[in-house]
Design a protein around this motif. Structure first.
Motif, short mmCIF file in Angstrom:
data_model
loop_
_atom_site.label_atom_id
_atom_site.label_comp_id
_atom_site.label_asym_id
_atom_site.label_seq_id
_atom_site.Cartn_x
_atom_site.Cartn_y
_atom_site.Cartn_z
N PHE A 1 0.84 -1.19 0.00
CA PHE A 1 0.00 0.00 0.00
C PHE A 1 0.87 1.24 0.00
N THR A 2 0.44 2.26 -0.73
CA THR A 2 1.19 3.51 -0.80
C THR A 2 0.63 4.56 0.14
N GLY A 3 -0.59 4.30 0.66
CA GLY A 3 -1.25 5.27 1.51
C GLY A 3 -2.26 6.11 0.75
N THR A 4 -2.28 5.95 -0.57
CA THR A 4 -3.23 6.70 -1.39
C THR A 4 -4.48 5.89 -1.74
N GLU A 5 -4.53 4.64 -1.32
CA GLU A 5 -5.67 3.78 -1.61
C GLU A 5 -6.89 4.23 -0.80
N PRO A 6 -8.08 4.01 -1.34
CA PRO A 6 -9.30 4.39 -0.62
C PRO A 6 -9.38 3.78 0.79
N GLN B 1 -7.07 3.35 2.78
CA GLN B 1 -6.09 4.03 3.62
C GLN B 1 -6.41 5.51 3.82
N ALA B 2 -7.43 5.99 3.12
CA ALA B 2 -7.78 7.42 3.16
C ALA B 2 -8.30 7.83 4.52
N SER C 1 -12.11 7.42 5.12
CA SER C 1 -12.74 6.09 5.14
C SER C 1 -12.72 5.55 6.56
N ARG D 1 -12.64 2.21 -6.42
CA ARG D 1 -11.91 3.43 -6.80
C ARG D 1 -10.40 3.20 -6.77
N CYS D 2 -9.97 2.08 -6.28
CA CYS D 2 -8.55 1.79 -6.14
C CYS D 2 -7.94 1.49 -7.52
N THR E 1 -3.50 -2.42 -7.74
CA THR E 1 -3.64 -2.65 -6.30
C THR E 1 -4.80 -3.59 -6.03
#
Length: 93
Positions: A11-16, A18-19, A22, A44-45, A49
């Motif tokens: 995970f990069t931290g930009t995934e839904p 990880q938002a 959420s 939306r990912c 990913t």
């Protein structure tokens, strides 16, 4: 099924999921509205990913449990696992 298992997704931290907006419980909730929200967020990912999440969840059913992974439920992943097993080419002996 081969002996290789998919690694845990990076995970990069930009995934839904990880938002900051959420709710982390959406992915493991028993509430159908929460689970629907998680599935929408997963869609939306980025495709790469989602594919990594799905591969991991299919290969690690116990760890994935009842949570939503790549917008799929445990039941859907079980169906996919059966489909992959029955359609996978046989490895030569």
């Amino acid at each position: 099924m081969s002996g290789r298992l998919a690694p845990f997704p990076r995970f990069t931290g930009t995934e839904p999921c990880q938002a900051p907006d959420s709710h982390p419980d959406w992915w493991t909730s028993d509430d159908s509205n929460d689970r629907a929200a998680a599935q929408l967020a997963c869609r939306r990912c980025p495709l790469a990913t989602r594919e990594a999440c799905l591969a991991w969840a299919i290969d690690h059913p116990t760890d994935a449990g009842d949570a939503i992974w790549a917008a799929t439920t445990r039941t859907r992943r079980s169906q996919l696992r059966r489909e992959f097993t029955t359609t996978a080419p046989k490895e030569p002996k």
